[in-house]
Design an enzyme around this catalytic site. Structure first.
Site, PDB file in Angstrom:
ATOM      1  N   GLU A 233      25.802  63.653  -6.864  1.00 57.12           N
ATOM      2  CA  GLU A 233      26.043  64.550  -5.733  1.00 57.12           C
ATOM      3  C   GLU A 233      27.232  64.107  -4.866  1.00 57.12           C
ATOM      4  OE1 GLU A 233      22.616  66.556  -3.747  1.00 57.12           O
ATOM      5  OE2 GLU A 233      21.429  65.117  -4.860  1.00 57.12           O
ATOM      6  N   HIS A 249      12.880  50.182 -26.975  1.00 57.59           N
ATOM      7  CA  HIS A 249      12.135  50.759 -28.095  1.00 57.59           C
ATOM      8  C   HIS A 249      12.768  52.041 -28.611  1.00 57.59           C
ATOM      9  CE1 HIS A 249       8.862  47.837 -27.553  1.00 57.59           C
ATOM     10  NE2 HIS A 249       9.250  47.888 -26.284  1.00 57.59           N
ATOM     11  N   LYS A 340      21.360  78.096  -6.225  1.00 62.33           N
ATOM     12  CA  LYS A 340      20.321  78.632  -5.332  1.00 62.33           C
ATOM     13  C   LYS A 340      20.613  80.100  -4.989  1.00 62.33           C
ATOM     14  CE  LYS A 340      18.648  74.250  -3.348  1.00 62.33           C
ATOM     15  NZ  LYS A 340      18.525  73.337  -2.209  1.00 62.33           N
TER      16      LYS A 340
HETATM   17  C1  F6R Z   1      21.261  67.783  -0.884  1.00 64.19           C
HETATM   18  C2  F6R Z   1      20.320  67.121  -1.757  1.00 64.19           C
HETATM   19  C3  F6R Z   1      19.477  67.946  -2.671  1.00 64.19           C
HETATM   20  C4  F6R Z   1      18.262  68.502  -1.935  1.00 64.19           C
HETATM   21  C5  F6R Z   1      17.407  69.366  -2.864  1.00 64.19           C
HETATM   22  C6  F6R Z   1      16.128  69.853  -2.213  1.00 64.19           C
HETATM   23  O1  F6R Z   1      21.827  66.832  -0.017  1.00 64.19           O
HETATM   24  O2  F6R Z   1      20.211  65.940  -1.746  1.00 64.19           O
HETATM   25  O3  F6R Z   1      19.094  67.118  -3.753  1.00 64.19           O
HETATM   26  O4  F6R Z   1      17.503  67.442  -1.427  1.00 64.19           O
HETATM   27  O5  F6R Z   1      18.159  70.472  -3.290  1.00 64.19           O
HETATM   28  O6  F6R Z   1      16.352  70.379  -0.943  1.00 64.19           O
HETATM   29  P1  F6R Z   1      15.435  69.881   0.272  1.00 64.19           P
HETATM   30  O7  F6R Z   1      15.645  68.411   0.384  1.00 64.19           O
HETATM   31  O8  F6R Z   1      15.928  70.614   1.473  1.00 64.19           O
HETATM   32  O9  F6R Z   1      14.032  70.264  -0.106  1.00 64.19           O
END
Ligand code: F6R
Length: 347
Positions: A233, A249, A340
């Protein structure tokens, strides 16, 4: 270099300073989180707790891995970490179910939350807001509210780990000892800050332009997962990890030809199981001539919590310096945002 079409790539001059500040504030965040953990409101459940389920994704899900590793042996009941859409069938009124989502809007976690409601489980949400907070309040569930306004859930790992531990403590499933160890870890990170950053810069220099392969002991996997996720990320790099002894293994056999573009990092702790340590020494000799490079990174600190948080912080800095070397903005996660948005169109 050709890239995915939906990416609006930012160049070096726009690299955000923000991630640097967020990583630098990690020790402070731990301190704040320790205060937050003490103030958690937890209404006693009418039924005996026999298992813990922690659900969350990405930066909010990995907190569960750390909790499992740090207090899994001490906890009076087993801890199960869940990173999908569904709650396991065994969840019922004897379950403490923690839903962890920084934004409170992650659809997988919301889906689990909805499935938990009719089971009679003791549900506690760890979030800064969003749908999860609204729905938890509507159901009268307890909420450990995290400070809002952070742009990157992954930068809130300190809040996430300590708040989840606070919930386990409030449920009387663990002792207070872990909080003393986290406080000691905080002091260690403050004391070693300059050294950690220097060490991270060296490791980033060693990994730049290569595919990192992380190996560690099976009971310390959360750190490797964190490094991997942060490289993905923050530095926009691929990375993989595996654990020993399991890797011995299967994956070991895959190391047959020269892989000069790969760099192995051995994440090690002085208290690794002696047979696992011996395995690492032997495997290191086997694969070092095949990989482009191979380094050992030992943790520091007296307790598992100190050693773990030391490596977490070191890895966060490595990912930041790698982002600089890769000339990418460590904050942006356009690929996740795009995904998303596309998912939101499908109902
Ligand atoms: C963004 C990040 C992502 C979010 C993930 C879930 O900085 O680290 O991995 O953590 O998309 O979102 P949340 O944490 O808001 O449930």
């Amino acid at each position: 270099m050709s890239v995915a079409p939906y990416l609006r790539l930012q160049k070096a001059q726009t690299i955000s300073e923000h991630m640097e500040q967020m990583i630098a504030r990690f020790p402070e965040q731990l301190q704040e989180a320790l205060g937050l953990a003490e103030s958690i409101v937890y209404h006693k459940h009418a039924h005996v707790l026999r298992q813990v389920l922690i659900s969350g994704l990405g930066g909010s899900g990995i907190g569960g891995n750390f909790v499992q590793e740090l207090v899994g042996n001490e906890c009076k009941v087993p801890i199960w970490v869940n990173k999908g859409y569904n709650a396991p069938r065994w969840v019922g009124r004897n379950t403490l179910a923690i839903c962890s989502s920084y934004s409170g809007n992650t659809e997988e976690t919301l889906s689990v939350f909805e499935q938990l409601t009719p089971t009679g489980a003791k549900v506690v949400c760890v979030t800064s807001g969003g749908q999860l907070l609204t729905r938890a309040q509507a159901q009268g569930f307890d909420v450990a509210t995290l400070p809002g306004g952070w742009s990157s859930p992954r930068a809130c790992l300190g809040y996430s780990i300590v708040a989840q531990l606070g919930v386990l403590r409030a449920a009387q499933l663990i002792s207070k000892r872990i909080f003393r160890h986290i406080e000691a870890a905080r002091k260690l990170l403050v004391r070693e800050q300059d050294d950690i950053r220097e060490r991270a810069q060296k490791i980033a220099g060693f990994l730049a332009g290569r595919l990192p392969v992380l190996y560690c002991a099976d009971n310390r996997e959360a750190v490797a997962l964190r490094w991997r996720q942060q490289f993905n990320e923050n530095a926009k790099m691929l990375c993989w990890h595996h654990v020993l002894p399991e890797m011995n293994h299967n994956e070991l056999v895959g190391w047959r030809e020269q892989q000069r573009n790969m760099a192995i990092v051995w994440l090690r702790h002085r208290d690794d199981h002696p047979r696992v340590a011996a395995r690492m020494d032997i495997v290191m000799e086997i694969v070092r001539y095949l990989a482009g490079a191979s380094i050992e990174v030992y943790s520091r600190g007296k307790t598992p919590a100190e050693r773990t948080l030391y490596l977490v912080h070191l890895g966060d800095w490595v990912s930041f310096y790698l982002a600089q070397k890769n000339q990418v903005d460590p904050v942006e996660i356009q690929s996740i945002d795009h995904l998303k948005a596309e998912l939101a169109k499908i109902r």
